[in-house]
Design a protein around this motif. Structure first.
Motif, short mmCIF file in Angstrom:
data_model
loop_
_atom_site.label_atom_id
_atom_site.label_comp_id
_atom_site.label_asym_id
_atom_site.label_seq_id
_atom_site.Cartn_x
_atom_site.Cartn_y
_atom_site.Cartn_z
N LEU A 1 6.20 -26.67 -49.87
CA LEU A 1 5.73 -25.40 -49.31
C LEU A 1 4.28 -25.56 -48.89
O LEU A 1 3.58 -26.44 -49.38
N THR A 2 3.86 -24.73 -47.95
CA THR A 2 2.44 -24.70 -47.57
C THR A 2 1.90 -23.29 -47.80
O THR A 2 2.66 -22.33 -47.95
N LEU A 3 0.58 -23.20 -47.83
CA LEU A 3 -0.07 -21.91 -48.07
C LEU A 3 -0.75 -21.41 -46.81
O LEU A 3 -1.28 -22.18 -46.02
N ARG A 4 -0.74 -20.09 -46.65
CA ARG A 4 -1.54 -19.42 -45.64
C ARG A 4 -2.40 -18.39 -46.37
O ARG A 4 -1.94 -17.73 -47.31
N ALA A 5 -3.66 -18.27 -45.92
CA ALA A 5 -4.57 -17.31 -46.55
C ALA A 5 -5.32 -16.54 -45.47
O ALA A 5 -5.78 -17.11 -44.48
N ASP A 6 -5.45 -15.22 -45.68
CA ASP A 6 -6.19 -14.35 -44.77
C ASP A 6 -7.13 -13.49 -45.60
O ASP A 6 -6.77 -13.05 -46.70
N ALA A 7 -8.32 -13.22 -45.06
CA ALA A 7 -9.28 -12.37 -45.76
C ALA A 7 -10.20 -11.72 -44.75
O ALA A 7 -10.49 -12.28 -43.68
N SER A 8 -10.69 -10.55 -45.09
CA SER A 8 -11.63 -9.83 -44.23
C SER A 8 -12.93 -10.61 -44.12
O SER A 8 -13.52 -11.03 -45.12
N GLY A 9 -13.37 -10.85 -42.89
CA GLY A 9 -14.61 -11.56 -42.65
C GLY A 9 -14.49 -13.06 -42.63
O GLY A 9 -15.51 -13.75 -42.52
N TYR A 10 -13.26 -13.59 -42.69
CA TYR A 10 -13.05 -15.04 -42.72
C TYR A 10 -11.98 -15.46 -41.72
O TYR A 10 -11.05 -14.69 -41.43
N GLN A 11 -12.11 -16.68 -41.24
CA GLN A 11 -11.09 -17.25 -40.38
C GLN A 11 -9.83 -17.53 -41.20
O GLN A 11 -9.91 -17.98 -42.35
N THR A 12 -8.68 -17.27 -40.62
CA THR A 12 -7.41 -17.55 -41.28
C THR A 12 -7.30 -19.05 -41.59
O THR A 12 -7.79 -19.90 -40.85
N PHE A 13 -6.67 -19.36 -42.72
CA PHE A 13 -6.31 -20.75 -43.03
C PHE A 13 -4.79 -20.85 -43.09
O PHE A 13 -4.15 -20.02 -43.75
N PRO A 14 -4.13 -21.82 -42.44
CA PRO A 14 -4.75 -22.83 -41.58
C PRO A 14 -4.76 -22.39 -40.12
O PRO A 14 -3.85 -21.69 -39.67
N VAL A 15 -5.77 -22.78 -39.39
CA VAL A 15 -5.82 -22.65 -37.94
C VAL A 15 -6.27 -24.00 -37.41
O VAL A 15 -7.24 -24.58 -37.92
N ALA A 16 -5.58 -24.52 -36.40
CA ALA A 16 -5.91 -25.83 -35.84
C ALA A 16 -7.40 -25.91 -35.50
O ALA A 16 -7.97 -24.93 -35.03
N PRO A 17 -8.03 -27.06 -35.80
CA PRO A 17 -7.41 -28.32 -36.18
C PRO A 17 -7.18 -28.51 -37.68
O PRO A 17 -6.72 -29.56 -38.09
N ARG A 18 -7.53 -27.51 -38.50
CA ARG A 18 -7.22 -27.62 -39.93
C ARG A 18 -5.73 -27.47 -40.13
O ARG A 18 -5.07 -26.66 -39.46
N VAL A 19 -5.18 -28.21 -41.05
CA VAL A 19 -3.76 -28.12 -41.36
C VAL A 19 -3.59 -27.88 -42.85
O VAL A 19 -4.45 -28.23 -43.66
N ALA A 20 -2.46 -27.28 -43.22
CA ALA A 20 -2.14 -27.05 -44.62
C ALA A 20 -1.20 -28.15 -45.09
O ALA A 20 -0.13 -28.33 -44.52
N LEU A 21 -1.62 -28.88 -46.11
CA LEU A 21 -0.77 -29.94 -46.62
C LEU A 21 0.39 -29.36 -47.43
O LEU A 21 0.23 -28.37 -48.14
N PRO A 22 1.57 -29.99 -47.35
CA PRO A 22 2.69 -29.53 -48.16
C PRO A 22 2.40 -29.68 -49.65
O PRO A 22 1.81 -30.66 -50.09
N ILE A 23 2.83 -28.69 -50.42
CA ILE A 23 2.69 -28.71 -51.87
C ILE A 23 4.06 -28.93 -52.47
O ILE A 23 5.01 -28.21 -52.15
N ASP A 24 4.19 -29.91 -53.35
CA ASP A 24 5.47 -30.25 -53.94
C ASP A 24 5.79 -29.34 -55.11
O ASP A 24 5.11 -29.39 -56.14
N VAL A 25 6.82 -28.54 -54.95
CA VAL A 25 7.21 -27.58 -55.99
C VAL A 25 7.61 -28.30 -57.27
O VAL A 25 7.33 -27.83 -58.38
N ASP A 26 8.25 -29.46 -57.15
CA ASP A 26 8.77 -30.14 -58.34
C ASP A 26 7.69 -30.85 -59.15
O ASP A 26 8.00 -31.53 -60.14
N THR A 27 6.42 -30.71 -58.78
CA THR A 27 5.34 -31.26 -59.61
C THR A 27 4.85 -30.23 -60.62
O THR A 27 3.89 -30.50 -61.36
N ALA A 28 5.49 -29.06 -60.67
CA ALA A 28 5.09 -28.03 -61.63
C ALA A 28 5.25 -28.54 -63.05
O ALA A 28 6.24 -29.20 -63.39
N THR A 29 4.27 -28.22 -63.89
CA THR A 29 4.31 -28.65 -65.29
C THR A 29 4.01 -27.47 -66.20
O THR A 29 3.42 -26.47 -65.78
N GLY A 30 4.41 -27.59 -67.46
CA GLY A 30 4.07 -26.58 -68.44
C GLY A 30 5.16 -25.56 -68.63
O GLY A 30 6.24 -25.62 -68.05
#
Length: 464
Positions: A124-153
């Motif tokens: 999965l990848t993450l998207r984040a939005d906030a007032s007064g900030y540029q959205t993440f991700p917007v090119a050329p920045r990219v969101a790296l995939p996060i592996d769900v099966d690395t969850a621990t605990g």
């Protein structure tokens, strides 16, 4: 932590931690109850209904992503950011998490389980939005995939540098408001809006899996068009008023039907340097930055594995920009506009009518050496830009853009090199802003005509 957080947003891989379920032996389930993944019903408080490989859905402790949202320029926490998880098709698959006063957030994400109740491999990848900030991700920045099966605990958690998010503050946030609402389907229309891209005044928001959205940083205006786009969905826009510093709420956008228009065409690879496969995207014209040649792409409006003909299906009414070879594949749009098939193509879909576009040429890219060859890099002092020599050129042009696509420096008369495999150019512009994301792009020239470029998503760096 500042440099580590920012770098890892676009560069670091997840740790391959040992997989642990949400209990010592097996995650807790409601053995005697059936549950619904779609409705998230039938589970005890604190548990979620998840799919199970080869079995009926069951109840488990949720997998959570935990991280912190910070200001990229000063490492201070960002409160009130909206974080959502998306799958490989950019569909929103989670509720929204809101960052707290310390910037921290906890986001429950879906996780299909095996027979023992442990999360299966998924990214999965993450998207984040906030007032007064540029959205993440917007090119050329990219969101790296996060592996769900690395969850621990117990309960299972993914928390590492890749779940931290650094947002770039807008240079001027005055005169901006926000728009909040929902996307719903008309009676008889069974289409899910999750992941649709909402556009208003050039700013965007994402529809979560409950159909809710917020678009921040909308310029105040008495008449702002609010539109939503996703492949397969025809969503009726609305016009609302936006006041500075205020939220325009309860805006309801309706899915009226399925989108059925097609966009077809072909890509021709010319001098691909051994690369012959690319992708094509439809970027929203409302978000397109002409000088930097980039824009946001709605869910589903990407075609990969293109070697010749391509076809987009389910394209909603709207105005788009057709971009080929936008991703890192060894190819770029042929920049030689003196020949046919090289201009950036506009696409307008109206009343569900399909469109066929003329052929589009791409060519082998200039290889980026540093900074940002394979991932975003940290640069201290005066940066030096290096790329592989193009043996057929007689000069180069190099340009530097900030995270907002603003041109901050250029040298349009870089001489050709002799006896070297690489071209090296020192930055000679104004001092770079610490913490800001930048990108350099080089173009090879022959007789005053551009013949190749570095790739659209490489050459990205952070100033220190």
């Amino acid at each position: 932590m500042h440099s580590l957080r920012v770098l890892t947003i676009a560069t670091l891989s997840l740790a391959t931690a040992a997989l642990v379920g949400c209990g010592d032996d097996e995650p807790p389930k409601n053995e005697n109850k059936s549950c619904s993944v779609q409705a998230q019903s039938g589970c005890e408080t604190g548990l979620v209904c998840e799919e199970v490989e080869g079995a009926e859905p069951a109840c488990f402790a949720p997998v959570a992503f935990k991280g912190v949202v910070v200001n990229a320029l000063d490492d201070k926490p960002v409160q009130g950011a909206r974080i959502v998880a998306r799958d490989a098709n950019d569909a929103a698959v989670s509720p929204v998490a809101i960052s707290g006063a310390d910037g921290s957030y906890t986001l429950n994400v879906p996780a299909k389980r095996n027979a023992e109740g442990k999360p299966l491999a998924a990214k999965l990848t993450l998207r984040a939005d906030a007032s007064g900030y540029q959205t993440f991700p917007v090119a050329p920045r990219v969101a790296l995939p996060i592996d769900v099966d690395t969850a621990t605990g117990s309960p299972p958690v993914v928390q590492n540098p890749s779940t931290d998010i650094a947002l770039v503050p807008l240079p001027n946030a005055s005169g901006l408001g926000s728009i909040a609402g929902t996307v719903v389907a008309d009676t008889g229309v069974e289409l899910a809006p999750a992941g649709a891209l909402v556009v208003a005044g050039g700013s965007t928001g994402i529809v979560d899996f409950k159909g809710n959205f917020v678009v921040y940083n909308v310029p105040a205006n008495a008449s702002v068009d609010v539109k939503a786009y996703a492949a397969g969905l025809q969503i009726t826009p609305k016009t609302v008023a936006v006041e500075a510093g205020k939220e325009t709420g309860n805006v309801e956008l309706r899915i009226t039907s399925a989108a059925t228009a097609k966009v077809t065409g072909s890509v021709q690879v010319v001098n691909g340097n051994g690369f012959d496969t690319t992708s094509v995207v439809l970027a929203l014209k409302d978000t397109f930055i002409t000088e930097a040649a980039r824009g946001e792409v709605p869910k589903g409006l990407r075609v990969g594995g293109v070697t010749g003909a391509y076809e987009f299906s389910g394209v909603p009414d709207g105005d788009y920009v057709l971009l080929a070879a936008f991703e890192n594949d060894g190819l770029v749009r042929d920049p030689d506009i003196s020949i046919g098939g090289t201009a950036i193509l506009d696409v307008t879909i109206a009343n569900g009518m399909s469109v066929t576009k003329e052929g589009f040429k791409v060519t082998g890219s200039l290889e980026t050496v540093s900074p940002g060859k394979d991932a975003i890099e940290e640069v201290t002092g005066t940066p030096t830009f290096v790329w592989a020599d193009d043996s057929s050129e007689d000069m180069y042009e190099v340009r530097v853009f900030d995270a907002f696509g603003v041109l901050v420096w250029e040298d349009l008369a870089v001489p050709s090199v002799s006896g070297s495999d690489n071209v090296t150019v020192e930055y000679k512009g104004d001092a770079l802003t610490p913490g800001m994301i930048y990108q350099f792009r080089a173009t090879s020239m022959k007789d005053g005509v551009p013949i190749s470029q570095t790739e659209d998503l490489r050459g990205v760096f952070i100033a220190r």
